[in-house]
Enzyme design. Structure first.
Site, short mmCIF file in Angstrom:
data_model
loop_
_atom_site.label_atom_id
_atom_site.label_comp_id
_atom_site.label_asym_id
_atom_site.label_seq_id
_atom_site.Cartn_x
_atom_site.Cartn_y
_atom_site.Cartn_z
N GLU A 60 4.91 -2.46 3.89
CA GLU A 60 5.68 -1.22 3.97
C GLU A 60 6.52 -1.25 5.24
OE1 GLU A 60 4.66 3.48 4.48
OE2 GLU A 60 3.57 2.43 2.88
N ARG B 234 -3.02 4.52 1.42
CA ARG B 234 -2.41 3.47 2.21
C ARG B 234 -2.24 2.23 1.34
NH1 ARG B 234 -1.24 7.01 4.98
NH2 ARG B 234 -1.52 7.32 7.22
N HIS C 1 6.99 6.68 0.80
CA HIS C 1 6.01 7.35 1.65
C HIS C 1 6.46 8.79 1.97
CE1 HIS C 1 2.57 6.25 4.61
NE2 HIS C 1 2.44 7.48 4.18
#
Length: 327
Positions: free
Chosen positions: A265, A236, A284
């Site tokens: 993000e 993360r 991602h």
């Protein structure tokens, strides 16, 4: 369609994948069970209260208020912060997740990113884009020390795939006394992490984001890393301090970084990370796999069989929360 479906698949998809395909895969795994796909909000309101198992991203608390048959909610995400877990368990419903189904792809991408930096393939790609036939020096991955922060499913898959590369591995986990698949295992104490970082050529971040790990790799940790080190974040974005990372990459305090996740993000188009040649970025996508529904359906089918057999809910695969004892 039966008035009493065994499994209800909710309509909201994940990662651009069709929930209809998920329902079909579940039917293949559970040929003797009624698997219903709720394609509209009205169908969800109709089907969820009558189901034994519901699976999807999340479920509305109002829909489970009268779900007297419901025994399991199978989340299609690894994270369940968005799921009304307490409301479900209070009603005697177990909650599971999709943890682990993305691990092989994430591990493969992490290995690939380390090899890109080891062989400087990104420099080769840059020269190709310029039609420039000019040699450059590369490194060898062999003999490197790789620290893997987090030895859950992703971390273990990374370590398994490092076998055969002739590298030393250091694992970081909450309880180092449990050991692990790495050559050495240390805890999350600051001294232990800094000692591991000081000896690392590559660092793979593969731990959950929580109060302990938020900002875990910040300015002090990046300063401890050797200047030739590479950070690969497969977990993360919030685990790595973005501003400190940008500074280290700009000042040659760090050879490179490979980020499948960022903070913030999505990464804004004007963010300085985009302009750094020593930073590889993917949006991602590390966990994307054509086997997504196959792996998740295997978990759900195993848990349906366990429920049918009257097993202990605590033994369900990928259990996040068991039903409250009072139910």
């Amino acid at each position: 369609m039966s008035d009493q479906p065994d499994v209800v698949v909710l309509r909201e998809g994940t990662e651009g994948l069709s929930m209809g395909s998920y329902a079909e895969t579940l039917r293949e795994r559970l040929p003797d069970r009624e698997v219903a796909l709720a394609r509209t909000p009205a169908e969800e309101r109709e089907l969820v209260p009558r189901a034994r198992v519901v699976t999807g991203i999340t479920v509305d608390e109002a829909q489970i208020a009268d779900a007297d048959r419901l025994e399991l909610f199978a989340c299609t995400f690894a994270g369940t912060d968005h799921v009304p877990v307490e409301a479900l368990t209070e009603r005697g419903v177990a909650v599971t997740n999709a943890g682990g189904i993305h691990a092989p792809g994430i591990a493969e991408q992490s290995i690939a990113n380390m090899l890109v930096f080891a062989r400087r393939l990104h420099e080769g790609w840059r020269r190709k884009s310029n039609a420039e036939w000019r040699h450059f020096q590369s490194f060898e991955f062999t003999g490197s020390t790789v620290t893997v922060i987090g030895l859950g499913s992703i971390g273990r898959h990374v370590v398994e795939r490092l076998e055969g590369f002739d590298v030393e591995t250091i694992g970081v986990r909450y309880t180092p006394s449990k050991g692990g698949p790495t050559d050495e295992v240390v805890g999350f104490e600051a001294d232990a992490i800094h000692d591991a970082l000081a000896r690392s050529d590559y660092v793979v971040v593969a731990c959950p984001l929580n109060d302990l790990t938020r900002g875990l790799i910040g300015e002090p940790e990046l300063a401890t890393l050797p200047p030739h080190a590479v950070v690969v974040n497969a977990a993360r974005g919030g685990i790595v301090d973005t501003d400190a990372l940008v500074s280290a990459l700009r000042s040659s305090g760090l050879r490179g970084a490979a980020l499948d996740v960022t903070d913030p993000e999505p990464l804004p188009a004007d963010h300085p990370l985009w302009d750094l040649e020593n930073c590889l970025i993917t949006p991602h996508t590390g966990g994307h796999t054509p086997k997504h529904w196959d792996r998740l359906a295997d978990i759900v089918a195993d848990n349906v069989a366990a429920i049918d057999a009257g097993g202990d809910p605590a033994d369900l695969r990928n259990l996040v929360a068991a039903p409250d004892d009072g139910n």
